[in-house]
Enzyme design. Sequence first.
Site, PDB file in Angstrom:
ATOM      1  N   LYS A 168       0.859  -1.193   0.000  1.00  0.00           N
ATOM      2  CA  LYS A 168       0.000   0.000   0.000  1.00  0.00           C
ATOM      3  C   LYS A 168       0.890   1.236   0.000  1.00  0.00           C
ATOM      4  O   LYS A 168       1.714   1.415   0.894  1.00  0.00           O
ATOM      5  CB  LYS A 168      -0.895  -0.013   1.244  1.00  0.00           C
ATOM      6  CG  LYS A 168      -1.618   1.314   1.523  1.00  0.00           C
ATOM      7  CD  LYS A 168      -2.506   1.252   2.766  1.00  0.00           C
ATOM      8  CE  LYS A 168      -3.076   2.633   3.126  1.00  0.00           C
ATOM      9  NZ  LYS A 168      -3.921   2.624   4.338  1.00  0.00           N
TER      10      LYS A 168
ATOM     11  N   LYS B  53      -9.885  12.898   8.455  1.00  0.00           N
ATOM     12  CA  LYS B  53      -9.319  12.532   9.753  1.00  0.00           C
ATOM     13  C   LYS B  53      -9.253  13.762  10.657  1.00  0.00           C
ATOM     14  O   LYS B  53      -9.159  14.880  10.160  1.00  0.00           O
ATOM     15  CB  LYS B  53      -7.891  11.992   9.574  1.00  0.00           C
ATOM     16  CG  LYS B  53      -7.800  10.596   9.010  1.00  0.00           C
ATOM     17  CD  LYS B  53      -6.371  10.099   9.019  1.00  0.00           C
ATOM     18  CE  LYS B  53      -6.266   8.722   8.400  1.00  0.00           C
ATOM     19  NZ  LYS B  53      -6.975   7.667   9.159  1.00  0.00           N
TER      20      LYS B  53
ATOM     21  N   ASP C 112       1.816   6.458   5.423  1.00  0.00           N
ATOM     22  CA  ASP C 112       0.847   5.492   4.897  1.00  0.00           C
ATOM     23  C   ASP C 112       1.305   4.816   3.597  1.00  0.00           C
ATOM     24  O   ASP C 112       0.577   4.033   3.006  1.00  0.00           O
ATOM     25  CB  ASP C 112      -0.509   6.191   4.702  1.00  0.00           C
ATOM     26  CG  ASP C 112      -1.673   5.257   4.975  1.00  0.00           C
ATOM     27  OD1 ASP C 112      -1.464   4.218   5.622  1.00  0.00           O
ATOM     28  OD2 ASP C 112      -2.791   5.563   4.521  1.00  0.00           O
TER      29      ASP C 112
ATOM     30  N   ASP D 124     -12.023   7.055   4.133  1.00  0.00           N
ATOM     31  CA  ASP D 124     -10.783   6.857   4.887  1.00  0.00           C
ATOM     32  C   ASP D 124     -10.352   5.384   4.900  1.00  0.00           C
ATOM     33  O   ASP D 124      -9.253   5.058   5.328  1.00  0.00           O
ATOM     34  CB  ASP D 124     -10.966   7.377   6.328  1.00  0.00           C
ATOM     35  CG  ASP D 124      -9.643   7.588   7.035  1.00  0.00           C
ATOM     36  OD1 ASP D 124      -8.591   7.538   6.358  1.00  0.00           O
ATOM     37  OD2 ASP D 124      -9.662   7.814   8.261  1.00  0.00           O
TER      38      ASP D 124
ATOM     39  N   GLU E 297      -9.279   3.731   2.513  1.00  0.00           N
ATOM     40  CA  GLU E 297      -8.807   3.826   1.120  1.00  0.00           C
ATOM     41  C   GLU E 297      -7.773   2.761   0.766  1.00  0.00           C
ATOM     42  O   GLU E 297      -7.655   2.375  -0.388  1.00  0.00           O
ATOM     43  CB  GLU E 297      -8.237   5.226   0.864  1.00  0.00           C
ATOM     44  CG  GLU E 297      -6.776   5.447   1.277  1.00  0.00           C
ATOM     45  CD  GLU E 297      -6.515   5.303   2.775  1.00  0.00           C
ATOM     46  OE1 GLU E 297      -7.471   5.448   3.556  1.00  0.00           O
ATOM     47  OE2 GLU E 297      -5.369   5.014   3.166  1.00  0.00           O
TER      48      GLU E 297
ATOM     49  N   ARG F  50      -7.653  -0.398   1.421  1.00  0.00           N
ATOM     50  CA  ARG F  50      -8.240  -1.628   0.898  1.00  0.00           C
ATOM     51  C   ARG F  50      -8.794  -1.420  -0.511  1.00  0.00           C
ATOM     52  O   ARG F  50      -8.857  -2.369  -1.301  1.00  0.00           O
ATOM     53  CB  ARG F  50      -9.297  -2.160   1.870  1.00  0.00           C
ATOM     54  CG  ARG F  50     -10.481  -1.286   2.073  1.00  0.00           C
ATOM     55  CD  ARG F  50     -11.255  -1.618   3.330  1.00  0.00           C
ATOM     56  NE  ARG F  50     -10.637  -1.078   4.542  1.00  0.00           N
ATOM     57  CZ  ARG F  50     -11.165  -1.189   5.766  1.00  0.00           C
ATOM     58  NH1 ARG F  50     -12.303  -1.849   5.941  1.00  0.00           N
ATOM     59  NH2 ARG F  50     -10.556  -0.658   6.794  1.00  0.00           N
TER      60      ARG F  50
HETATM   61  N1  BES Z   1      -3.925   4.545   7.052  1.00  0.00           N
HETATM   62  C1  BES Z   1      -5.015   4.309   7.913  1.00  0.00           C
HETATM   63  C2  BES Z   1      -4.673   3.344   9.039  1.00  0.00           C
HETATM   64  C3  BES Z   1      -3.679   3.813  10.066  1.00  0.00           C
HETATM   65  C4  BES Z   1      -4.134   4.338  11.258  1.00  0.00           C
HETATM   66  C5  BES Z   1      -2.334   3.673   9.877  1.00  0.00           C
HETATM   67  C6  BES Z   1      -3.237   4.730  12.225  1.00  0.00           C
HETATM   68  C7  BES Z   1      -1.431   4.066  10.842  1.00  0.00           C
HETATM   69  C8  BES Z   1      -1.883   4.598  12.025  1.00  0.00           C
HETATM   70  C9  BES Z   1      -6.171   3.725   7.122  1.00  0.00           C
HETATM   71  O1  BES Z   1      -6.283   4.147   5.813  1.00  0.00           O
HETATM   72  C10 BES Z   1      -7.434   4.171   7.810  1.00  0.00           C
HETATM   73  O2  BES Z   1      -7.684   5.337   7.828  1.00  0.00           O
HETATM   74  N2  BES Z   1      -8.194   3.216   8.340  1.00  0.00           N
HETATM   75  C11 BES Z   1      -9.395   3.510   9.018  1.00  0.00           C
HETATM   76  C12 BES Z   1     -10.429   2.504   8.596  1.00  0.00           C
HETATM   77  C13 BES Z   1     -11.825   2.855   9.015  1.00  0.00           C
HETATM   78  C14 BES Z   1     -12.286   4.093   8.310  1.00  0.00           C
HETATM   79  C15 BES Z   1     -12.706   1.692   8.691  1.00  0.00           C
HETATM   80  C16 BES Z   1      -9.120   3.437  10.520  1.00  0.00           C
HETATM   81  O3  BES Z   1      -8.319   2.597  10.933  1.00  0.00           O
HETATM   82  O4  BES Z   1      -9.659   4.256  11.238  1.00  0.00           O
HETATM   83 ZN    ZN Z   2      -4.546   4.791   4.938  1.00  0.00          ZN
HETATM   84 MN    MN Z   3      -7.380   6.000   5.696  1.00  0.00          MN
END
Ligand code: BES
Ligand code: ZN
Ligand code: MN
Length: 495
Positions: free
Chosen positions: A255, A267, A278, A337, A339, A341
């Site tokens: 990713k 966010k 990321d 968010d 994204e 996946r």
């Molecule tokens: N890149 C983030 C995940 C992440 C969070 C990486 C903290 C490193 C530290 C990912 O894209 C994300 O935002 N995931 C969301 C998913 C949710 C919206 C279902 C999350 O983990 O809040």
């Molecule tokens: Zn992300």
């Molecule tokens: Mn995200």
Amino acid sequence: MKNVTFSETLKLDLVDSIIVVAYEDGRGFAEDKLREVFDKVLPKRMQEATKDLGYAKIESFDISLSGRVVEIVVAGAGRKDMASRASMEKLGGYIFNHIRSKDAHVCLMNSVEMVGIEAASAYLASGILLKSWIFDKYKTAKKPPKIKSMECQTSYTEINRNAFEDLSKVAEGVFAVRSMVTEPANVMTPEQIVEEAVKLKKLGVKVTVLDAKDLAKLEMNALLAVAQGSDRNSYVVAMEYKAEKDMPPVALVGKGITFDAGGLSLKPSKDMWRMKMDMTGAAVVIGTLKTLALKKSRTNVVGVIGIAENVISGRAQRPGDVVVSMSKKTIEVDNTDAEGRLILADVLWYTKERFSPQAIVDFATLTGAIQIALGHEYAGLFSNSDELSSQLMASSEYVGEKLWRLPLHPSYASDIKSDIADVKNTGCGRGAGSITAAMFLKEFVGEGTKWAHLDIAATEWDDKVRALSGKGATGFGVRLMDDFIEKHYSRSKGD
Ligand code: BES
Ligand code: ZN
Ligand code: MN
């Protein structure tokens, strides 16, 4: 850390600092040639220092050797029966902590040869090397570590020299990851990641860059939907390292979100800066290929990374949008968010279709939930194959990059059902966030391919100092992949 040498003899007159590694019971040191020297000079101090020498305990004192002051550092290697590559490398990290702030000095490391671990010196040196990495590119006043050279005394010079040669190439891969991850998102842009991948060409890796036009032709609409809010371009890059004939490749997928603001599902601003990391999954793929190519490993590996920026504009995708992925499966974008996946849905499918790999391992900073589940210690492992999982777990234990397997039971599939499309990109409610993310990815791998997904969101970055890294990027994954590929997907060098 440059100038690491291994030799059987000691050049005591040249060193300012002598590091002695001993087991908990003081043995090891006692078995070493140095005993003779030390027993004459400092029998009592040495005996005291090696008493109660628990793992990673470090004692130091000065002695006078031929009229010069020499520092003796005694480092505890723990229990003999617990000693491993991982414990030696970590100990190297602790040793480096002790000597890092010292004035410039030549440092000699005397390591006992651990029972069954003939390459102990090389592992210790590797730990020291890994820990010595710093990122001071943007500091106008630089304070690099001052150690000038390290001479390791060992009875197995050849073994340690060869092992360290490989380990220093592994470290180069780790450092490539740390640098890319630490760089801010205005520098580590999608174009720049492509550049980093293209650099591998010099090492004999075939690099194919697909730009937005190519992606549109391939109908990678899930990936393109993530990218459409950004003024920056999106890419998929395939890196093929081929050293063997007639061997289907193992695929590494990463990713590469250069910045994840969340999109319209924005966010919170606190700590949003951290989302420059990321793209770590993509960096781990590049770093691993760098290591394997430098080592001239006898393997075939293809790395495929999806690169985009997840930000806001009038063109950004909206929650509720539906996209048709490359696999033709339709996706409801419940949350912009989630994204990672979305881009991986297309990249995984593409990788499987294009390269028919014997296995796929993907790396992604996919969910914040993995930190809730496992903290910064373990990465989450999800897989449709017990065999692949146990290979990964074995390497994980060997190198000390910890993995914990979490379930991918079909009963979670109902969580990602959509009312309007085939699947949606979030689970229901707050539970099992990392699992539902992995369940989503599974939809795009298909049945016939062995696949493992590593959720590295919390192991890639730590605000605390770790044994082998400072605050920030850890480079987790390269050492794991190096061992995993060498052990299970390469022809051994002796063949
Ligand atoms: N890149 C983030 C995940 C992440 C969070 C990486 C903290 C490193 C530290 C990912 O894209 C994300 O935002 N995931 C969301 C998913 C949710 C919206 C279902 C999350 O983990 O809040
Ligand atoms: Zn992300
Ligand atoms: Mn995200």
